[in-house]
Scaffold this motif. Structure first.
Motif, mmCIF file in Angstrom:
data_model
loop_
_atom_site.group_PDB
_atom_site.id
_atom_site.type_symbol
_atom_site.label_atom_id
_atom_site.label_comp_id
_atom_site.label_asym_id
_atom_site.label_seq_id
_atom_site.Cartn_x
_atom_site.Cartn_y
_atom_site.Cartn_z
ATOM 1 N N UNK A 198 0.820 -1.206 0.000
ATOM 2 C CA UNK A 198 0.000 0.000 0.000
ATOM 3 C C UNK A 198 0.856 1.259 0.000
ATOM 4 N N UNK A 199 0.229 2.314 -0.508
ATOM 5 C CA UNK A 199 0.843 3.632 -0.634
ATOM 6 C C UNK A 199 0.000 4.592 0.191
ATOM 7 N N UNK A 200 0.577 5.154 1.230
ATOM 8 C CA UNK A 200 -0.137 6.070 2.110
ATOM 9 C C UNK A 200 0.407 7.478 1.934
ATOM 10 N N UNK A 201 -0.484 8.456 1.976
ATOM 11 C CA UNK A 201 -0.036 9.833 1.841
ATOM 12 C C UNK A 201 -0.701 10.723 2.880
ATOM 13 N N UNK A 202 -0.083 11.860 3.094
ATOM 14 C CA UNK A 202 -0.727 13.015 3.695
ATOM 15 C C UNK A 202 -0.741 14.056 2.590
ATOM 16 N N UNK A 203 -1.926 14.323 2.083
ATOM 17 C CA UNK A 203 -2.083 15.198 0.920
ATOM 18 C C UNK A 203 -2.563 16.568 1.380
ATOM 19 N N UNK A 204 -1.930 17.611 0.881
ATOM 20 C CA UNK A 204 -2.259 18.983 1.251
ATOM 21 C C UNK A 204 -2.550 19.779 -0.012
ATOM 22 N N UNK A 205 -3.745 20.343 -0.086
ATOM 23 C CA UNK A 205 -4.158 21.118 -1.266
ATOM 24 C C UNK A 205 -3.979 20.318 -2.560
ATOM 25 N N UNK A 246 6.722 4.327 -10.114
ATOM 26 C CA UNK A 246 5.442 4.031 -10.752
ATOM 27 C C UNK A 246 4.303 4.064 -9.729
ATOM 28 N N UNK A 247 4.575 3.586 -8.515
ATOM 29 C CA UNK A 247 3.557 3.617 -7.469
ATOM 30 C C UNK A 247 3.228 5.057 -7.107
ATOM 31 N N UNK A 248 4.243 5.898 -6.961
ATOM 32 C CA UNK A 248 4.009 7.298 -6.613
ATOM 33 C C UNK A 248 3.214 8.018 -7.698
ATOM 34 N N UNK A 249 3.564 7.751 -8.950
ATOM 35 C CA UNK A 249 2.848 8.383 -10.068
ATOM 36 C C UNK A 249 1.391 7.940 -10.086
ATOM 37 N N UNK A 250 1.164 6.650 -9.900
ATOM 38 C CA UNK A 250 -0.200 6.135 -9.859
ATOM 39 C C UNK A 250 -0.985 6.778 -8.714
ATOM 40 N N UNK A 251 -0.359 6.884 -7.549
ATOM 41 C CA UNK A 251 -1.028 7.470 -6.396
ATOM 42 C C UNK A 251 -1.469 8.901 -6.650
ATOM 43 N N UNK A 252 -0.624 9.692 -7.290
ATOM 44 C CA UNK A 252 -0.992 11.083 -7.578
ATOM 45 C C UNK A 252 -2.145 11.151 -8.581
ATOM 46 N N UNK A 253 -2.165 10.245 -9.537
ATOM 47 C CA UNK A 253 -3.274 10.214 -10.493
ATOM 48 C C UNK A 253 -4.586 9.863 -9.797
ATOM 49 N N UNK A 254 -4.514 8.963 -8.823
ATOM 50 C CA UNK A 254 -5.712 8.604 -8.058
ATOM 51 C C UNK A 254 -6.212 9.809 -7.266
ATOM 52 N N UNK A 255 -5.318 10.503 -6.594
ATOM 53 C CA UNK A 255 -5.678 11.690 -5.810
ATOM 54 C C UNK A 255 -6.350 12.731 -6.696
ATOM 55 N N UNK A 256 -5.786 12.969 -7.876
ATOM 56 C CA UNK A 256 -6.365 13.945 -8.801
ATOM 57 C C UNK A 256 -7.741 13.500 -9.302
ATOM 58 N N UNK A 257 -7.850 12.214 -9.669
ATOM 59 C CA UNK A 257 -9.094 11.719 -10.256
ATOM 60 C C UNK A 257 -10.247 11.741 -9.258
ATOM 61 N N UNK A 258 -9.959 11.517 -7.982
ATOM 62 C CA UNK A 258 -11.011 11.444 -6.977
ATOM 63 C C UNK A 258 -11.241 12.778 -6.264
ATOM 64 N N UNK A 259 -10.469 13.785 -6.601
ATOM 65 C CA UNK A 259 -10.680 15.111 -6.037
ATOM 66 C C UNK A 259 -10.286 15.242 -4.579
ATOM 67 N N UNK A 260 -9.250 14.510 -4.168
ATOM 68 C CA UNK A 260 -8.798 14.586 -2.777
ATOM 69 C C UNK A 260 -7.991 15.870 -2.595
ATOM 70 N N UNK A 261 -8.310 16.618 -1.546
ATOM 71 C CA UNK A 261 -7.701 17.931 -1.337
ATOM 72 C C UNK A 261 -6.702 17.881 -0.184
ATOM 73 N N UNK A 262 -7.186 18.007 1.060
ATOM 74 C CA UNK A 262 -6.311 17.913 2.230
ATOM 75 C C UNK A 262 -6.811 16.780 3.110
ATOM 76 N N UNK A 263 -6.063 15.687 3.119
ATOM 77 C CA UNK A 263 -6.521 14.489 3.819
ATOM 78 C C UNK A 263 -5.394 13.471 3.890
ATOM 79 N N UNK A 264 -5.487 12.569 4.843
ATOM 80 C CA UNK A 264 -4.697 11.338 4.794
ATOM 81 C C UNK A 264 -5.329 10.411 3.763
ATOM 82 N N UNK A 265 -4.514 9.583 3.105
ATOM 83 C CA UNK A 265 -5.047 8.573 2.191
ATOM 84 C C UNK A 265 -4.356 7.237 2.434
ATOM 85 N N UNK A 266 -5.057 6.180 2.036
ATOM 86 C CA UNK A 266 -4.530 4.810 2.160
ATOM 87 C C UNK A 266 -4.901 4.061 0.886
#
Length: 406
Positions: A198-205, A246-266
């Motif tokens: 799994x790829x976990x992030x703390x996404x800001x803006x 490749x995992x990091x790139x995929x994760x950013x595409x998921x964040x963009x596609x789902x409209x995640x703004x400021x949140x933890x993700x899993x």
């Protein structure tokens, strides 16, 4: 900064989010299901106020409590970090005019079928999937994509209620067990062969401010079905290696596609013969205390980083990436009551400097089933600067420590 935090008292690590908010000067307004007196003294000291309601997933009750708080002060944020709380919080957030994760984003991160439809449209590689409500439809799906297939609730968290059917007889059996045979709506997916992580992030803006990559040994479905396995989850400190790009790139595409703004993700993923495949996402932190592994491995307070992100839309510190850190579940040899442990003293003599957290239930404690998860019985959290050496240590612990029950 006035922040409403949903359910500060349960599960146990919820108090860490309250602590972190209070540590950076936020006024924390708790809304929970437990009486105020049931909260521990420290948690109470971090709360500016608290409102008890019957259920935090009851949107009407939650909205009432939020509006009560708004009558007293301006509310800047409304935060929920438990899977079952994310959608009710999003609906109430929108009705009360509080910024944060939208209902659309929460829905796409919760409903497995809608999630994968949105990600396929965005070009993210995922397994074939569909939302079905009859055994006949499931058989037709399996005929089209081939066995095995995975059947799960549309809004499942982790491996809860997840089944694998290797052929039609097994599919018919699973359909009875999960309610599909009676018309229950489920998500069915193509089985993706490969290693799971799994790829976990703390996404800001909308941007990844912190990220972490972890590996399952073995994959979750296997780990949750076999008692003899001492499963592990290991976070790596090798994130800068090219193999993870490749995992990091995929994760950013998921964040963009789902409209995640400021949140933890899993985000869960598989890598196998068909390459990298996205599995699913939660718009919240991971379970099984995984943030504790990130804190220990990176020598910083990820909860405080989350608080900075939520309140001030920036982070405060960088992770050290000094250690890989992992948890190993130590399972009883049978159901019953735990009566003894073997090998623990020797393991602590050899690896004590690497062990950062432990849990060994007292003798006489009833066991919990394999399906209850990684922290259901005994476990150890261990770190080491070298990822491969950490794997060796955890494997050795798994072979040497025995939990006896009867």
């Amino acid at each position: 900064m006035n922040v409403i935090f949903i359910e500060p008292g349960f599960p146990a690590n919820q108090r860490q989010f309250v602590r972190a908010l209070a540590s950076i000067g936020a006024n924390v307004i708790g809304i929970g299901e437990r009486p105020y007196e049931w909260l521990d003294e420290e948690t109470r000291s971090w709360l500016g106020s608290y409102q008890q309601i019957a259920s935090v997933t009851d949107e009407a009750a939650l909205e009432w409590a939020v509006r009560q708080a708004q009558d007293v002060q301006w509310v800047d944020r409304l935060e929920a970090v438990v899977e079952a709380h994310v959608m009710p919080a999003a609906h109430v957030r929108e009705r009360c005019g509080i910024p944060g994760t939208t209902a659309r984003t929460a829905y796409l991160c919760r409903d497995k079928v809608a999630m994968k439809d949105a990600l396929r449209e965005a070009g993210v590689p995922t397994a074939a999937s569909a939302g079905l409500s009859s055994t006949r439809e499931a058989i037709e799906f399996a005929d089209a994509v081939g066995y095995p297939i995975i059947i799960k609730p549309r809004d499942a968290a982790g491996a809860a209620g997840t089944y694998r059917a290797n052929d039609e007889p097994e599919l018919l059996e699973v359909a009875q067990r999960c309610g599909l045979a009676d018309g229950a709506a489920v998500a069915v997916e193509e089985f993706v062969e490969g290693h799971e992580g799994f790829y976990d992030t703390l996404t800001v803006n909308g941007e990844v401010a912190h990220d972490f990559i972890s590996h399952y040994y073995p994959n979750v479905l296997e780990a949750m079905r076999a008692r003899w396995i001492s499963p592990q989850i290991i976070s790596t400190n090798r994130l800068d290696e090219p193999g993870y790009n490749e995992i990091k790139t995929m994760g950013k595409r998921v964040i963009d596609a789902l409209g995640i703004h400021t949140s933890a993700t899993h985000m869960e993923w598989f890598f196998g013969p068909k390459g990298l495949r996205f599995s699913e996402i939660g718009c919240r932190p991971p379970g099984v205390g995984q943030w504790e592994s990130y804190c220990s491995g990176n020598e910083f307070d990820l909860y405080r980083e989350w608080a900075f992100a939520v309140c001030h839309h920036h982070i405060d510190r960088k992770p050290s990436r000094r250690y890989s850190c992992g948890i190993i579940a130590l399972r009883p040899d049978r159901d019953g009551n735990i009566f003894s442990y073997e090998g623990v003293e020797d393991v602590f003599k050899q690896y004590g400097e690497n062990i950062v957290e432990q849990y060994f239930p007292d003798p006489g404690t009833p066991t919990q089933g394999v399906e209850a998860g990684y922290m259901a019985n005994a476990w150890l959290r261990v770190r080491h600067p070298d990822y491969d050496e950490l794997r060796h240590i955890l494997n050795d612990i798994g072979e040497r420590v025995q939990v006896r029950a009867g």
